[in-house]
Every structure is written in structure tokens, then in C-alpha cells.
Design an enzyme around this catalytic site. Structure first.
Site, mmCIF file in Angstrom:
data_model
loop_
_atom_site.group_PDB
_atom_site.id
_atom_site.type_symbol
_atom_site.label_atom_id
_atom_site.label_comp_id
_atom_site.label_asym_id
_atom_site.label_seq_id
_atom_site.Cartn_x
_atom_site.Cartn_y
_atom_site.Cartn_z
ATOM 1 N N GLY A 98 35.927 10.558 7.159
ATOM 2 C CA GLY A 98 34.980 10.204 7.882
ATOM 3 C C GLY A 98 34.872 11.549 9.408
ATOM 4 N N TYR A 99 34.780 10.424 11.068
ATOM 5 C CA TYR A 99 35.166 11.448 12.260
ATOM 6 C C TYR A 99 35.811 11.421 12.525
ATOM 7 C CZ TYR A 99 33.794 11.809 16.951
ATOM 8 O OH TYR A 99 32.966 12.212 18.157
ATOM 9 N N ALA A 100 37.512 11.749 11.556
ATOM 10 C CA ALA A 100 38.611 12.679 11.653
ATOM 11 C C ALA A 100 38.224 13.946 11.269
ATOM 12 C CB ALA A 100 39.999 11.790 11.059
ATOM 13 N N ALA B 299 38.539 16.845 20.679
ATOM 14 C CA ALA B 299 38.510 17.947 22.420
ATOM 15 C C ALA B 299 38.923 17.590 23.097
ATOM 16 C CB ALA B 299 36.485 17.722 22.788
ATOM 17 N N SER C 269 35.475 15.334 10.891
ATOM 18 C CA SER C 269 34.677 16.375 12.119
ATOM 19 C C SER C 269 35.705 16.754 12.911
ATOM 20 C CB SER C 269 33.522 15.475 12.697
ATOM 21 O OG SER C 269 32.772 14.271 11.421
ATOM 22 N N ASP D 26 37.803 14.165 25.687
ATOM 23 C CA ASP D 26 36.671 13.430 24.781
ATOM 24 C C ASP D 26 37.126 11.843 25.024
ATOM 25 O OD1 ASP D 26 34.825 15.514 25.760
ATOM 26 O OD2 ASP D 26 33.804 15.292 23.549
ATOM 27 N N ASN E 161 38.595 2.176 8.752
ATOM 28 C CA ASN E 161 38.704 3.790 9.458
ATOM 29 C C ASN E 161 38.782 4.264 10.139
ATOM 30 O OD1 ASN E 161 36.687 4.888 6.541
ATOM 31 N ND2 ASN E 161 35.032 5.314 7.804
ATOM 32 N N ASP E 162 38.692 4.192 11.616
ATOM 33 C CA ASP E 162 38.765 4.669 12.610
ATOM 34 C C ASP E 162 38.778 3.735 13.769
ATOM 35 O OD1 ASP E 162 36.806 5.075 13.171
ATOM 36 O OD2 ASP E 162 36.633 6.830 11.732
ATOM 37 N N ASP F 199 28.470 3.406 3.188
ATOM 38 C CA ASP F 199 29.604 3.476 3.640
ATOM 39 C C ASP F 199 29.538 2.696 4.615
ATOM 40 O OD1 ASP F 199 30.355 4.820 1.657
ATOM 41 O OD2 ASP F 199 31.227 6.382 2.854
#
Lengths: 275, 275, 275, 275
Positions: free
Chosen positions: C171-173, C194, C175, C159, C129-130, C60
Site C-alpha cells: 500500500g502506501y509504504a 520524505a 509508494s 513529512d 495496513n498501516d 481494499d
């Protein structure tokens, strides 16, 4: 080794339990003092005191029905799940022979489980998993206030609240986003049920608190108090429920190689890498 | 009453602290044995033992810098926040006179706070809030395995992990969705940091566990171990960090009418009805 | 059928790609115009325009490196994952022959994916993605303000922040607790990273917004802007990043029986009953 | 300007509404064609068609009761909240004079809101906020399967499911941890209600899907289908509910300086710094 055998009366009849299981236990030198439906009780407590163990045939729900009797009489429970293994049961349906051998030779892992007490409507109830206050209708909200040691801590409108033991953290509390808690701990988790607010989180408090839940308003219908998945009381606006720690514990027997984290992984996929 | 005065060296100079605060404490019969920057230490421990209390001028971060010294010497801490009140500090900048009076007359509420110990790179560190293992770069992930008492429980790729005390539950752990935990409890919370998986939740375990965090792979850069918001070590793939309970505690002094839940409400709006 | 072949230069050398894959594509009547490392670009755009498809060999992350080139030139991407199947790649390492046949016969499922644009430091970057703004250090927080169409909507210390496309929702979102979003949608998700507050949730806004992220304060170090997992800029307090929709799209080719929900189930166990 | 006036029959009587409000509107040149209880309907639709606007006196719940009529007849709604301002109402109880002036001069902000359609038991129902399927009892779970465009996507045991519009994202869906969604968007959010599994998240899908909810098993009692907070049907195991987008929209009028994000901040504290 003397045992009382409890069964789920919705899933089996006493005669079938007698026929299917009596010989297995008897052949392993386990004397079955009585075969009883889980949730029932004897008028005279003395028979319980003769037992070394309560053997429960059924799922987690059946074990919960026997928990209070186990705590009151300080007799450990071992659960044999006739379906798939649960969080509270020790053996599944393919392991009955092994269960009998392990019980007879006391080859078991025992853990003491923290219990909650609930006071409502003049009754005192004991809970191994959780106590909830919930609206009776799928519509509307209840207005709740939750006091801890007399101090007002939570105010919200929502579906209700779940107070759970560490043992109950893998039950309904998990469904509402609560943390997973090692069952050896003595503490109380307060999980709002669908609170219509952002500024609320699961709250974990020490076992030396007493918690009052005051119902200020119900949009529609009533509210119910449930203990370990049973409705125990119907309440209305203006009423309160008090929850505190029990001085008693339930002793739960598991296989000797029992691991809470392995059960979490097997039953919920917890912590497992999927790819 | 004898006290050592600690200050945040990034926010004040020793002479200014001396000038501003010495008289206030002196006039209230508090003998200031020494004025020290938080985070520094004396070669000889004997002066600490003469103190009845450590007075910390600064925010929660400054209190955290003095926690280890407080635990090692069993001297309580009282924090006076020169800005807005924190979770650990007892008085704000407008209440210095009252603080001096309360300290002098021992009109304080004391609570013992559970501590974690972290072993990494030959060092042992003590934590009042939290220990984290985090990737050093804003890109990529680390592959972590977390073992509890030697048993592999969590496996995931993510940004790292936070292990926190109940005191730390309102700090970084809160930012990652963790539960709020009453600070009188002795337990360890394991909060994954941005794990790229669905089947993980905050996990609350008893204080008699030891927890190993093994770094299997880092996509980019290294990983850092932080203790109470300070970087304490840089680690690489293949290395491990071990965390367990400390036998010591920090005794934190607060105002006599201290309520954890009131602080939660004031600082986070927790449980407050907004409308 | 003419194709440009992109490969992950960290995992393979050009000669190896040539040797391993050229014949497979050639034998299926796919003319390979060029073999290029993903992330590189040609001085002259005209060769891209001759291609019917960009074939990406890698995971990816490698597809993300080719996304901007694909969008700028309106050439679809098909990803062949040399490891395990990802969210963006269409074929895994055992399916290269089938991939070649499907590409040659245009037996593919195409979907247009919404893109974000990020303006920072005089640069304009495109994201499939982001886009994140993150503190550079594992300690301290950044103070952020987020404006939507000029209106201040979010204020917090944490953060950082993730702005993601529907494609980036897995993806990271993910998480950070974000919702899963069907990739055919055109919208922007704002996920705080965070945030040290309770009153924040993932926010899904329409694609016709522009979003400003203002950094008011950084406790330690700087902040980084990342686009699709690459650091693209270093920023300091007082600086801002602007994000809006791109007018371009990336056309992603998948197998003809592609199902987003099946990928979710296979890769994340999403919605699957474990017991 | 011609209007029909709807009121909440649980909170007011028709004569009181007439007496209190008729003159205010009349004096501002708004002709009140009829005063009706929200939730009621006329045998003949022609009167609705004469109206330029539906004025709703009551809270968000009262606006929801008028939504279907508004959508069917393409007449915008303006809500005047007799209590505190809601998400859907435009004016509060102190602003009735201003409301009348703004309506008369058409000094309003209009937004078209996406609607869901629900098919159950031969009925078709329209929803502005949300459709839920929920167990009728506070105990036990329901076993659900959710199919999107005929493909099985979610399987779980829990309390039920919420399907919501963007407008409904600040309602019950918010209570269950769902994301906040800008109300101008056309999309469907699927939020499990207390699913007893870890691998489930809120799922946001495009409006061109149709969603089937199949009830495989109910532990105790039945299940209810609710639409915008009203019970509309009782279902049993083996039955299904189908949800898709409506072709109609509700046009909601707000004050001209309306901001969705300001309402979020005021009513939920969303994004606001508390300290």
C-alpha cells in the site's frame, strides 16, 4: 545517398549481410560503399568521408561499437535492429524496406548525442553510454575517491562507479537506480556502484567538469575500466581514470515520429498505468 | 555600494533589524536603501533598481521569498543565515562582520540560478527551488497525468508531483529520492510524490520543455499548488498546472571560496566516509 | 453457512445491495444475518458471533473498514470487489456467483494477517495496513524522533512516518520506496515519509517491539495520525504516538488458488519482463 | 571456561597470536584448547564439543569464516576486531582485556542468528550473511528467473541476485538499496543485483520458503555463486541454485549493553541528524 553498412560479427557473416540486404538498399538508390563488421576500422579514413550515413545492422550494442567512428567522422548513424527495437536503433527487423525508403529520402529525425572521453593507461576512449570502473571479482570491494574539478567529492567502498551520458541513463545506470535523463542534454551522471554507505545519491554535474576516479584499495583481484560495455583497461590500486566531456557528438538518426518518452514506455513500461 | 535589507518577519521586527545590523553595514560603506520584510513588495519598482545587492537576513526560506524580486530586477541576493548555514545562504550568524566587508569589497562568488515558471489560475509564479502539486489531505490519492511538450508521459495515482530546478534538488526533491544536481545546470526534474506504482523514476528533462500536470481525480479534499514552499493555489479535479523555464535567472552571491560539494558534505554528509 | 454482508456506503445503498445480492447468496444456502455499511457497528456484539464469515462488497478500502470488527470477533473476511481486483479482495465483480458457491462450500484459502495497534489520545486503534503520522499542510516539515523499545533510533525532519504491516507493504509504504513483504510474516516496517536526510532507509523490526513517535516540532499547522487510510487523531508538537503489535489477527479468505506473487504481478507488474 | 581461538591467517601468524593473546586469556581463567586459522577445520569434531565459546580475532569477514563451524557444533562466537568495530564483532582492538574478563564471567549478550542454506553443484553451504549469484565479467548481463516454492516470481536481466539473512541486511544487500532488518528475525530477503527493469523491489519472504535461481543466459563468461563473500561455485547457463532456511543457528555473543541500532548509528550514521 552513400552508406557504409556495419554488422554485428557475432550474429552474422559478411556474405549473408551482402546477400540479404544489399539489394534492398540498392533498389532504393542507396549506394553501399562497404560492408564492415562493427568494431573494425579502415586504415584509411577517406572512405568514411564519402559516406552520408552509417547503417548499423544489430542491437544497441552494435550501435555503440560504431559510435566512436561516427563521432570522429561526423557521419550520422541509423540503427536497424535485427531483434527487438532498442533505445538506440531506429527500425526493427520487420521494417527494413521502410528503413531503406526513409534513409534514401532522408525522412529521418536526427539528434546529437553528448559523449564522454575517458583517459586511462595512455589511451583516450569515447563513450556514448557509460564508463565504469569495477572490481574484477564478485567478492570484496574497491575503495574509491572521486574528484570533480580537482575537489574530493565522494569517498566510499563498493563495487565501483558508473559515469554516464544522458543517452546512457537508460542503460546500466538505470539498473543502479539512476534517474532517467532526456538524451538531448549535455551532462554527466555519477552513479556509485553498490557503495556500502547510506549518504550517497546519483549526482548530475555539468559537462564542463573533469572527473578523476582514484582507486585507493582493492580487496581482491584488480579493477576494470569499461567503455560502452567493453573492457578497455585493467587497473590496480593507486591508479586513476579521468573522465571529461568530448567536443564531438554522435548524430543518431531515428524515425521521423521518434519520441524518447514513447520508447521509455514501450521498453521499460515507464510511466504506464498497469491497472 | 547600495543595498536593500530583507528580513524574515516571523523571526524579527524591523526595528530590531535596524538596530542590530544598520551600523555594521553603514560602517562598511554599505548604504541601506530600505529595510523590508521578505515576501513584501513596493508599489514602485524604482527603488529596487537603485540597489546593487539584496541582503537577506534569514534562512533558505527567506532567500526563496526574495528570489522573484531579485530575478525581476536583476539584483543579486546574498543571504546571511541567522541560524545555521543553509544551501542558499552565504554567511552564518557569526560572520556578519565578514559578510559586510565582503559585500562592500565585492569579494563574492556569483552564480546564476535557473528558474521555473508556473501558470495556474491566471497567475504566473516564479520558482527558484520547486513547484509541487499535492493532495490537501493526508488520506487518499490524486490521479495525475503529466505531459511533456504535449505528449502524455506519466500516469499515476499518488500524493502528487514535484518539479524542481537544480537548486531545488537538495530540497524537497531530495526527500523523495531524487538525484543531486549541480546548481549551474539549466534543467527540470520531475519527481513523482509517492506514486503507487513501480515503473516510475525521477525524470530529468531539458529546460526547453513545457510541462502540463492534469489532475484527473482526487479521492478526498482538493489539491494544492506550492511554489518554493508556499501554497499559491487550490485546485480541483479537471484542472491543470503548466510549468516551463523562466527567461530570468536569480544571481546568488556566496563567499568567494564557495563549493557546492562542500555544502553537500557539511549539510547532508554527502559522500563522506563515516567509518 | 451464515454471513454478515458489509458494503461501501459511498458506492451503494442498502436497498440496492439487498436487491442485487441477497438472492445470489440465498440461492447458495448462505443465510445473510444482516446487511451493514462498512465502518458501522452494532451496539450488541452477539450477532457477529453468529456469523461464519463477513462478506465485504467493495474495494481494499472497504475491507480495511471491516478489519477491526473481524479481528475483535475472530470472523474471517472475504472481499468481493465491485471494481477491479485489489490486494485484499478475493473476487471481482464478474465472479459473484462463483464467490457465493466457494463461500457456501468453504472452498477458500485462509490466511491470518498480522495487525498493529496504535495508542493516541486515549484511543486504541487496530490496523491491518498501516499507521501514519503526517503533517497536515503541504508545506513545511515535522521534526520526528522514533524510539524502538525506548531507544532513540531515528531523528529527522520530513513529512512524517509510515508504520506498516506486511499486508500494508503493497500500500502506501510501497509508494515511499519500501520493500515488498510476504503477508504471512509478523513484523513491523518503519518507512520515513520524505525525510530530508540521506542516512535513512526502510527499517524492518520484529513484532515484539513497541515504537514511540515523538513530534518535536511542526513548521505549519498540525500533524495527523491515520490508520488504514482514515484520519483518527490530530496531534501537536510535544505529543507522541505509540505503536505495537496486536495480539489479534484478521483471517482473510481468498480463492483456493490464491498466490500473493500472482497478485503482485497482475496489479503492479512486479517481476514481470516487459520486453 | 574453554575456548578455541580463531584468527585471520591473512593478517596474523599463529605464533604471533599465541604470543600476543594466550596470556591475556589464560590470566582470566580461559583455557585455550587450540589456536586455528579461520576457515580451516579439524578432521575430528570432538575438540569443538569441548569448547564453551569460539573466540574470533579479526573483522566481520573472519567471523563469517567461523559461522558454519559454530552452527554445526552449537558453540557461540565472540568476535574481537583487531581493526575498527564491525557489525558482527563485539570488541575492538583496545578492549581485549575487557573481552577476556567478560568472556570468563559470561557477562555477554547472546543472540541467535538465522542462517540460509545453499545447494549448488552437489554441495550444501551455510550462510550467515548472504548468498549471491553474479556474472563473472564486468560486462554483459545474466538472465535470471527466481522461483519461490516452485512459483516463478521474478524474471530479469541484470548482474545477479543477493539472498540475505537479516544479519546480512547491513552487508552487501544494503549496498544494493535493500531495507535494514533487525537481526533477530527469521526471514529471507531477495535483492536483485542491478536488474535492468523498473518493476522490481527488494522482496522479503518468510523462512519456510525454498528459492530456486535459474540462470537462463549469460552474455559473457560464467556466473559465480558466493556465500558470505567467498566464491563457492562457478555455474553456467541452464544451471540452478537452491536456497532455503537452515535448521541451525549461529549464536553470536556481544557486549552486555549491545544495541543493534547503536551499531547502525555508529557505523552507518543511520538515523542520525547530521545538522
Amino acid at each position: 545517398m552513400k552508406a557504409i553498412l556495419f554488422f554485428n560479427p557475432l550474429k552474422a557473416r559478411k556474405e549473408d549481410v551482402q546477400e540479404q540486404f544489399f539489394d534492398i538498399f540498392h533498389n532504393n538508390d542507396i549506394e553501399i560503399l562497404k560492408i564492415m563488421p562493427a568494431g573494425s576500422a579502415l586504415a584509411d579514413n577517406s572512405l568514411y568521408q564519402e559516406a552520408d550515413i552509417f547503417i548499423v545492422l544489430g542491437g544497441d550494442g552494435t550501435v555503440l561499437r560504431v559510435a566512436e567512428l561516427s563521432a570522429e567522422n561526423s557521419i550520422p548513424i541509423v540503427g536497424i535492429n535485427l531483434g527487438t527495437l532498442g533505445f538506440l536503433t531506429a527500425y526493427d527487423s520487420t521494417e527494413i524496406e521502410q528503413a531503406a525508403k526513409d534513409i534514401a529520402s532522408n525522412n529521418l529525425h536526427y539528434s546529437d548525442r553528448f559523449l564522454l572521453e575517458c583517459y586511462v593507461g595512455g589511451k583516450k576512449l569515447i563513450s556514448l553510454n557509460d564508463i565504469t570502473v569495477q572490481k574484477s571479482q564478485p567478492i570484496g570491494t574497491v575503495d574509491l575517491e572521486i574528484l570533480i574539478k580537482g575537489e574530493s567529492v565522494l569517498n566510499y567502498a563498493g563495487d565501483g562507479v558508473i559515469l554516464s551520458t544522458p543517452t546512457g541513463s537508460t542503460g546500466y545506470a538505470l539498473s543502479m537506480g539512476g534517474p532517467i535523463i532526456e538524451p538531448s542534454l549535455d551532462l554527466i551522471t555519477i552513479n556509485p556502484l553498490a557503495s556500502h554507505s547510506l549518504n550517497i545519491r546519483p549526482l548530475v554535474v555539468s559537462s564542463n567538469n573533469y572527473i578523476e576516479i582514484i582507486i585507493h584499495h582493492i580487496d581482491a583481484g584488480n579493477a576494470y575500466v569499461t567503455v560502452d560495455g567493453d573492457i578497455v583497461h585493467r587497473i590496480e590500486a593507486g591508479m586513476a581514470v579521468v573522465v571529461s566531456s568530448s567536443e564531438k557528438k554522435v548524430t543518431l538518426a531515428q524515425k521521423n515520429d521518434y519520441s524518447f518518452f514513447k520508447v521509455l514506455n514501450n521498453k521499460l513500461g515507464f510511466g504506464r498505468r498497469i491497472i
